[in-house]
Design an enzyme around this catalytic site. Structure first.
Site, PDB file in Angstrom:
ATOM      1  N   ASP A 155      73.646  62.158 -30.465  1.00 51.02           N
ATOM      2  CA  ASP A 155      74.996  62.666 -30.252  1.00 51.02           C
ATOM      3  C   ASP A 155      75.833  62.510 -31.518  1.00 51.02           C
ATOM      4  O   ASP A 155      75.535  61.667 -32.369  1.00 51.02           O
ATOM      5  CB  ASP A 155      75.677  61.900 -29.120  1.00 51.02           C
ATOM      6  CG  ASP A 155      75.128  62.249 -27.748  1.00 51.02           C
ATOM      7  OD1 ASP A 155      74.321  63.195 -27.657  1.00 51.02           O
ATOM      8  OD2 ASP A 155      75.507  61.577 -26.776  1.00 51.02           O
TER       9      ASP A 155
ATOM     10  N   GLU B  76      72.333  68.963 -23.653  1.00 48.58           N
ATOM     11  CA  GLU B  76      72.822  67.883 -24.508  1.00 48.58           C
ATOM     12  C   GLU B  76      74.344  67.848 -24.550  1.00 48.58           C
ATOM     13  O   GLU B  76      75.014  68.843 -24.817  1.00 48.58           O
ATOM     14  CB  GLU B  76      72.258  68.048 -25.924  1.00 48.58           C
ATOM     15  CG  GLU B  76      72.499  66.849 -26.828  1.00 48.58           C
ATOM     16  CD  GLU B  76      71.701  65.614 -26.407  1.00 48.58           C
ATOM     17  OE1 GLU B  76      72.327  64.611 -25.988  1.00 48.58           O
ATOM     18  OE2 GLU B  76      70.467  65.652 -26.500  1.00 48.58           O
ATOM     19  N   THR B  77      74.897  66.665 -24.259  1.00 50.04           N
ATOM     20  CA  THR B  77      76.341  66.460 -24.275  1.00 50.04           C
ATOM     21  C   THR B  77      76.635  65.105 -24.899  1.00 50.04           C
ATOM     22  O   THR B  77      75.727  64.290 -25.094  1.00 50.04           O
ATOM     23  CB  THR B  77      76.914  66.535 -22.846  1.00 50.04           C
ATOM     24  OG1 THR B  77      78.335  66.630 -22.897  1.00 50.04           O
ATOM     25  CG2 THR B  77      76.525  65.318 -22.033  1.00 50.04           C
TER      26      THR B  77
ATOM     27  N   ASN C 145      77.382  61.669 -24.664  1.00 47.52           N
ATOM     28  CA  ASN C 145      77.443  60.604 -23.663  1.00 47.52           C
ATOM     29  C   ASN C 145      76.847  59.285 -24.145  1.00 47.52           C
ATOM     30  O   ASN C 145      76.909  58.297 -23.414  1.00 47.52           O
ATOM     31  CB  ASN C 145      76.770  61.031 -22.346  1.00 47.52           C
ATOM     32  CG  ASN C 145      75.345  61.510 -22.544  1.00 47.52           C
ATOM     33  OD1 ASN C 145      74.714  61.209 -23.552  1.00 47.52           O
ATOM     34  ND2 ASN C 145      74.833  62.269 -21.581  1.00 47.52           N
TER      35      ASN C 145
ATOM     36  N   ASP D 199      69.211  66.774 -22.461  1.00 40.06           N
ATOM     37  CA  ASP D 199      69.914  65.597 -22.953  1.00 40.06           C
ATOM     38  C   ASP D 199      68.935  64.442 -23.158  1.00 40.06           C
ATOM     39  O   ASP D 199      68.236  64.021 -22.241  1.00 40.06           O
ATOM     40  CB  ASP D 199      71.007  65.199 -21.961  1.00 40.06           C
ATOM     41  CG  ASP D 199      72.034  64.269 -22.577  1.00 40.06           C
ATOM     42  OD1 ASP D 199      71.627  63.216 -23.112  1.00 40.06           O
ATOM     43  OD2 ASP D 199      73.238  64.582 -22.540  1.00 40.06           O
TER      44      ASP D 199
ATOM     45  N   ASP E 265      79.706  76.491 -14.318  1.00 42.50           N
ATOM     46  CA  ASP E 265      81.027  75.897 -14.387  1.00 42.50           C
ATOM     47  C   ASP E 265      82.045  76.943 -14.859  1.00 42.50           C
ATOM     48  O   ASP E 265      81.799  77.690 -15.811  1.00 42.50           O
ATOM     49  CB  ASP E 265      80.968  74.729 -15.382  1.00 42.50           C
ATOM     50  CG  ASP E 265      82.278  74.027 -15.571  1.00 42.50           C
ATOM     51  OD1 ASP E 265      82.710  73.338 -14.640  1.00 42.50           O
ATOM     52  OD2 ASP E 265      82.871  74.160 -16.661  1.00 42.50           O
TER      53      ASP E 265
ATOM     54  N   GLU F 141      80.864  78.828  -9.918  1.00 37.00           N
ATOM     55  CA  GLU F 141      82.139  78.221  -9.567  1.00 37.00           C
ATOM     56  C   GLU F 141      83.176  79.297  -9.887  1.00 37.00           C
ATOM     57  O   GLU F 141      83.470  79.549 -11.057  1.00 37.00           O
ATOM     58  CB  GLU F 141      82.401  76.960 -10.387  1.00 37.00           C
ATOM     59  CG  GLU F 141      83.722  76.299 -10.047  1.00 37.00           C
ATOM     60  CD  GLU F 141      84.060  75.147 -10.983  1.00 37.00           C
ATOM     61  OE1 GLU F 141      84.619  74.140 -10.509  1.00 37.00           O
ATOM     62  OE2 GLU F 141      83.793  75.253 -12.194  1.00 37.00           O
TER      63      GLU F 141
ATOM     64  N   ASP G  34      83.355  66.841  -7.977  1.00 42.62           N
ATOM     65  CA  ASP G  34      84.739  66.917  -8.421  1.00 42.62           C
ATOM     66  C   ASP G  34      85.653  66.709  -7.213  1.00 42.62           C
ATOM     67  O   ASP G  34      85.924  67.635  -6.459  1.00 42.62           O
ATOM     68  CB  ASP G  34      84.970  68.301  -9.052  1.00 42.62           C
ATOM     69  CG  ASP G  34      86.349  68.467  -9.644  1.00 42.62           C
ATOM     70  OD1 ASP G  34      87.109  67.485  -9.628  1.00 42.62           O
ATOM     71  OD2 ASP G  34      86.663  69.564 -10.114  1.00 42.62           O
TER      72      ASP G  34
END
Length: 778
Positions: A164, A265-266, A268, A295, A411, A459, A534
């Site tokens: 990251d 991949e984010t 975190n 990730d 999203d 969404e 959420d």
């Protein structure tokens, strides 16, 4: 309801010899799809015969250099190679013999790489050196260019990232910033690098072909699924490998599709900097850094290629158990985020897309120097640009074809229907060139009856003007249906404050025909849910009057979160809270549409009234296997109710119901009744003071093993007597479940064959307050 997301930034070592790649087959799938068709070549980095090929797109760069590394951090680049631009396609490329990589550059392990780019706002000059401002004109020009050669950029098509941007040992996020204080800072020593991977032959098993209408979706975080599970070996907890070990258990619960929160991949890894803190942490993962890379933090094997192999092996484990794998994907914004300060046009993060071709990849305001942001998460991706649209479809094809994913939940999906690149937002359901319509044109949706294809789920809302599009997505798309959620919550938890009519309830119970029938879609296109990641959990929806997000670790603190939850603590009565949760799950499992539950709802998981735990990488967000007696009882209820739904096709139809008697047996396919047993008239349908409604399904017309099913709902606080309609000639009614507290226990949902006899036509059944009754004809 809307979440608050934070961008956060991981390190890993790797060891996979380059020589092993030489015998591997060429990459396939996502890297060679729409972009290759448009440019004539696959983008990204790959082994090809005895060479390594690098290709990257930029329409505005004036120079791009490739930097090769033998390690992810801790060493200088081993080689710098200028790329050549194809003027017709705007693809920049260079081919490097593997022998050169090994012998001349001395790289015999994993091959790491990144790019530096120059453009109109920062033209190339031979006097430039790392950390200098030679050639600088502006951080951003009038055309929106944000080139800065001091920022090492990752390849948008990299199939894995080394780590990251911020890790526990490299915590300075400011190195990626531009502006007068940071434009000369070289990010390369800390920056993530792409990894050149050989093709991988790990099997993902045989994909289930089940129709979406027959699915029960289980939304869960891949780390949270096993991080707190003592039955999983410690080294595998919180990983893809650990998740694979849960496939059999989820199948036993009745789950047919597991929907993982984002696994691309984010940022975190910084979650580990302060294990009991939440500042800057990103647990949910809605800030994507790379659209192709699994990730690395969720892999037990963090070597080069390890996350890819392990993710595929996990998919195979679920496929072997008959379970589809869905992933939550974020193509509306990225982890590069927005301006550091709203009044500062100069200071932004440069990780990848922004530094390569800002106006191609992002929607900008009319001044071209600030993002167009009507979603509240830093700026919209420019999904109407053909190059960006190809990046999205290539990524999806890779996850679908190479990594084995069966479906995707998008999203803030209206951004993918935007038809305006800069200076505005204009959603279109019908424009064939939107990302939404290109996705299903290239990768068709799964047919209504099942078979090969992909399950596409949106969404269908965001925050800004023009982004609420529930019911307005194209053919081939299903949607999270917040109208189902809110109608049920209002009726349960806001009686007297919010009006819900019997007509409102019936429409949602029967598949929301008002939303999906006009444009030719089906009941299963309504993804019904009571709660999601959420917001409140199912238990907290009925335990909490208001959010409590300021608690100490592990239940907080979390900022943000909606104040409009339609929740109620049932007067503090624990038995009534459990009853309300049983009703909430019954609404899902007894309604037409595709039901989605959230991980832990089957045992009444609570986060102590925190309705926005996006930053809690803690036991509060992790599932548990240590259940109380009441939790075990509820899990049995959930398992049996799910089994009942799956056993009765009448509850998950392919088409909308009708009231005609198609076979002359005196019953419509679906008939509605007042408690008195009569057909509701218009006055009854439209009166919000009527809180009781019943329905009967003709199983003989709906392919059901039972000739009739009767479902009664008493939303009123007091008892209501229901006069039962005919169960059919020669039949009687038998009770499957009554959610009232008197029936609470392990057998609250009767096992098939053990249903209690109730009576026949005209029998009066007293249903206690706020309860659901299910009968079958036998």
């Amino acid at each position: 309801m809307r979440r608050r997301r934070r961008i956060a930034l991981r390190t890993a070592t790797a060891a996979l010899a380059v020589t092993a790649a030489l015998a591997a087959p060429l990459p396939s799938g996502g890297l060679v799809t729409p972009a290759a068709a448009a440019t004539g070549v696959p983008l990204g980095a790959r082994y090809s015969g005895t060479n390594v090929e690098f290709r990257i797109y930029s329409s505005r760069a004036t120079r791009i250099d490739l930097y090769l590394y033998g390690t992810a951090t801790g060493s200088q680049e081993a080689a710098v190679l200028p790329l050549t631009k194809d003027a017709a396609t705007n693809v920049w490329s260079v081919t490097v013999p593997v022998t050169t990589v090994q012998q001349q550059y001395g790289i015999t392990g994993p091959l790491y790489y990144g790019y530096r780019a120059w453009g109109p706002n920062w033209p190339y000059t031979s006097t430039w050196t790392k950390g200098s401002t030679a050639g600088f004109v502006a951080d951003v020009d009038a055309a929106g260019n944000r080139f800065n050669p001091n920022k090492l950029l990752t390849d948008p098509y990299a199939r894995e990232l080394s780590h990251d941007p911020v890790t526990p040992t490299a915590t300075d996020a400011s190195v990626y910033g531009t502006g007068p204080q940071r434009r000369a800072v070289d990010s390369a020593p800390q920056a993530p690098k792409g990894i050149v991977l050989p093709d991988d032959s790990t099997s993902t098993g045989t994909k289930p072909t089940r129709a979406l209408k027959d699915d029960v979706v289980y939304e869960v975080h891949v780390r949270g699924l096993t991080e707190n599970d003592p039955s999983v070996p410690a080294a595998y907890r919180g990983t893809y490998k650990g998740a694979a070990l849960k496939a059999a258990g989820l199948a036993a619960l009745g789950v047919t599709a597991v929907e993982f929160l984002p696994v691309q991949e984010t940022q975190n890894d910084a979650n580990d900097v302060d294990p009991t803190g939440t500042a800057g942490d990103n647990y949910w993962g809605y800030s994507t850094l790379d659209y192709f890379a699994p990730d690395r933090r969720y892999a037990a094997d963090r070597s080069s290629g390890g996350p890819t192999r392990e993710f595929k092996a996990m998919v195979k484990a679920f496929h072997d158990a008959g379970i589809k794998v869905f992933t939550d994907v974020v193509y509306n914004h990225t982890g590069e985020g927005g301006p550091w300060n709203a009044s500062d046009k100069n200071t932004y993060n440069l990780f990848s897309l922004r530094g390569l071709d800002n106006p191609t990849y992002y929607s900008l305001s009319s001044d071209m120097q600030s993002p167009w942001d009507n979603t509240g998460v830093g700026g919209n991706v420019n999904t109407y640009n053909p190059v960006t649209r190809n990046l999205i479809t290539d990524s999806l094809a890779y996850w679908k074809d190479d990594l084995g994913v069966d479906g995707f939940r998008f999203d803030l999906a209206p951004v993918l229907g935007n038809t305006c690149q800069h200076g505005c937002f204009q959603y279109s359901r019908t424009d064939p060139n939107t990302a939404l319509n290109r996705i299903t044109a290239l990768m068709p949706a799964r047919p209504a009856a099942g078979g090969s294809g992909t399950d596409w789920i949106a969404e269908p809302w965001a925050l800004g003007s023009g982004t609420y599009q529930v019911g307005n997505f194209p053919t081939g798309w299903s949607e999270w249906n917040d109208k189902f959620r809110d109608t049920m919550r209002r009726d349960q938890n806001a009686m007297g404050a919010e009006n819900v009519t019997p007509s409102d309830l019936a429409t949602r119970f029967a598949g929301s025909s008002d939303l999906y029938q006009p444009n030719g879609r089906a009941p299963f296109n309504s993804v019904n849910f009571m709660v999601a990641h959420d917001g409140f959990t199912l238990a907290d929806l009925y335990r909490c009057n208001t959010k409590n997000n300021t608690q100490a670790w592990p239940y907080g603190p979390s900022d943000g979160g909606s104040d409009y939850n339609l929740s109620w603590d049932q007067g503090g009565n624990a038995a009534d809270q459990r009853k309300a949760a049983r009703n909430g799950l019954a609404f899902l499992m007894l309604s037409a549409g595709t039901p989605m539950m959230t991980g832990g709802d089957e045992y009444l998981r609570s986060v102590n009234c925190n309705n926005n735990p996006y930053n809690l990488d803690s036991s509060a967000n992790w599932l548990t296997t240590s259940l109380t007696g009441d939790q075990s009882t509820f899990r049995t209820y959930a398992e049996r109710l799910i089994a009942f739904r799956k056993a009765h096709p009448a509850l998950h139809p392919a088409n909308f119901y009708n009231s005609t008697d198609g076979n002359g047996n005196g019953m419509g396919a679906l008939d509605w009744f007042t408690p008195a047993g009569s057909t509701p008239d218009s006055a009854y349908w439209s009166n919000p003071d009527n809180h009781a409604l019943a329905r009967r399904y003709d199983g003989t017309e709906l392919g059901d093993p039972n000739s009739a099913i009767y479902v009664a709902y008493n939303g009123w606080s007091g008892d209501v007597d229901f006069t039962l309609p005919s169960p059919g000639s020669g039949k009687s009614w038998y009770r499957v479940t009554d959610t009232s507290t008197w029936a609470e226990g392990a057998d609250q949902v009767a096992r098939p064959g053990s249903e209690a006899a109730v009576g026949g036509t005209g029998t009066v059944y007293r249903l206690h307050g706020r309860a659901v009754l299910v009968l079958i004809a036998k």
